[in-house]
Design an enzyme around this catalytic site. Structure first.
Site, PDB file in Angstrom:
ATOM      1  N   ASN A   9      36.736  26.281  22.807  1.00  0.00           N
ATOM      2  CA  ASN A   9      37.456  27.130  21.846  1.00  0.00           C
ATOM      3  C   ASN A   9      36.423  27.928  21.054  1.00  0.00           C
ATOM      4  OD1 ASN A   9      39.040  28.284  19.904  1.00  0.00           O
ATOM      5  ND2 ASN A   9      39.564  26.372  18.850  1.00  0.00           N
ATOM      6  N   LYS A  11      36.964  30.291  19.079  1.00  0.00           N
ATOM      7  CA  LYS A  11      37.527  30.749  17.789  1.00  0.00           C
ATOM      8  C   LYS A  11      37.222  32.242  17.605  1.00  0.00           C
ATOM      9  CE  LYS A  11      36.876  26.093  16.101  1.00  0.00           C
ATOM     10  NZ  LYS A  11      37.018  25.180  14.985  1.00  0.00           N
ATOM     11  N   HIS A  95      46.907  24.920  16.898  1.00  0.00           N
ATOM     12  CA  HIS A  95      45.590  24.468  16.408  1.00  0.00           C
ATOM     13  C   HIS A  95      45.683  24.267  14.895  1.00  0.00           C
ATOM     14  CE1 HIS A  95      41.353  24.517  15.323  1.00  0.00           C
ATOM     15  NE2 HIS A  95      41.092  24.202  16.578  1.00  0.00           N
ATOM     16  N   GLU A  97      43.797  25.059  12.571  1.00  0.00           N
ATOM     17  CA  GLU A  97      43.475  26.258  11.773  1.00  0.00           C
ATOM     18  C   GLU A  97      44.689  27.185  11.698  1.00  0.00           C
ATOM     19  OE1 GLU A  97      39.854  27.268  13.847  1.00  0.00           O
ATOM     20  OE2 GLU A  97      38.948  25.459  13.023  1.00  0.00           O
ATOM     21  N   GLU A 167      43.312  16.335  17.693  1.00  0.00           N
ATOM     22  CA  GLU A 167      42.198  16.880  16.913  1.00  0.00           C
ATOM     23  C   GLU A 167      42.370  16.491  15.448  1.00  0.00           C
ATOM     24  OE1 GLU A 167      40.200  20.350  19.074  1.00  0.00           O
ATOM     25  OE2 GLU A 167      41.695  21.176  17.732  1.00  0.00           O
ATOM     26  N   GLY A 173      34.814  20.660  13.019  1.00  0.00           N
ATOM     27  CA  GLY A 173      33.759  21.469  12.408  1.00  0.00           C
ATOM     28  C   GLY A 173      33.010  20.752  11.299  1.00  0.00           C
ATOM     29  N   SER A 212      34.233  17.840  16.554  1.00  0.00           N
ATOM     30  CA  SER A 212      32.787  17.585  16.519  1.00  0.00           C
ATOM     31  C   SER A 212      32.279  16.843  17.756  1.00  0.00           C
ATOM     32  CB  SER A 212      32.402  16.835  15.242  1.00  0.00           C
ATOM     33  OG  SER A 212      32.688  17.637  14.107  1.00  0.00           O
TER      34      SER A 212
END
Ligand code: PEP
Length: 250
Positions: A9, A11, A95, A97, A167, A173, A212
């Site tokens: 991904n 992003k 996702h 985000e 996730e 991250g 991560s």
């Protein structure tokens, strides 16, 4: 018996030259073309670049998001048919985000799953709890709520119509990876929820871990019984690190 997948991904990162460099690095690495299946999720602007580089290979690509309407006056949005037109096989849906920054709800995620499947795409739908939810002991309740919205789209035939990515938000991250045991526990819980609907589909369902993942922790995560590969963010932007993760899945 289940396929293993390693998905990148990217992003909102990269320009054309970066996409060419990263895609060629994967293509030239001599990976086993079938195991794992490697999928790149570039920004929309780079889909055609990845497609051009990877079209004659086993490498796949997909969109990071889609809108649920097939076309129309939805400025800034993109449809499943548009992604298919660019050769996408997969699309990320829900996702964290998207859920957190763009306020996507479980109902929005369900509409996107339906639209993706109608367009012939395989959605990779992301679920996971926040740090506060985990600390409050709500991990299973949160996942149960998220998976309940997903169950109608898992499929009715022999093969699941989607992939799930677990996730945990606190691991994305942050450099704070879930331990293989923590991740396995949640993956088994998710598979159990799907088994409540269909044992056969649950056995075949790919459940990826994301949060991560790096070259030095991928193998121990992928060794767990219910972890069928990874969705990789930051580490997918560095060719060497990403290839190390792919090799850990071979
Ligand atoms: C992601 O955003 O899907 C992700 C897993 O990110 P990272 O690997 O950087 O934690």
């Amino acid at each position: 018996m289940r396929q293993i997948m390693v998905a990148a991904n990217w992003k909102m990162n990269g320009l054309s030259a970066d996409a060419v460099h990263l895609t060629r690095a994967i293509l030239d690495a001599g990976l086993d073309p079938t195991h794992p299946e490697v999928v790149i999720f570039p920004p929309y602007t780079l889909l055609h670049v990845v497609a051009q580089e990877a079209k004659a290979s086993a490498l796949r690509w997909g969109g990071q998001n889609l809108f649920w309407e097939p076309s129309g006056a939805f400025t800034g949005e993109i449809s499943g048919a548009m992604l298919r037109d660019l050769g996408c096989r997969y699309v990320l849906v829900g996702h964290s985000e998207r859920r957190q920054i763009f306020a996507e709800t479980d109902a929005d995620v369900a509409r996107k799953l339906s639209a993706a499947q109608a367009a012939g795409l395989i959605p990779i739908v992301c679920v996971g709890e926040s740090e506060g939810e985990r600390l409050a002991g709500e991990t299973e309740a949160v996942l149960q709520r998220q998976i309940t919205h997903i169950l109608p789209y898992v499929g009715t035939g022999a093969q699941p119509n989607l992939v799930i990515a677990y996730e945990p938000i606190w691991a994305i991250g942050t450099g704070q990876t879930a331990s293989p045991e923590q991740a396995q526990e949640v993956h088994a819980f998710i598979r159990g929820l799907v088994a409540g609907q269909s044992e056969a589909l649950a056995k075949r369902l790919m459940i990826l871990y994301g949060g991560s993942v790096k070259g030095n922790n991928a193998a121990s995560l992928f060794a767990k019984a219910d972890i069928d590969g990874g969705l990789i963010g930051g580490a997918s932007l560095q060719a060497g690190e990403f290839l190390q993760i792919c090799r850990a899945a071979e």
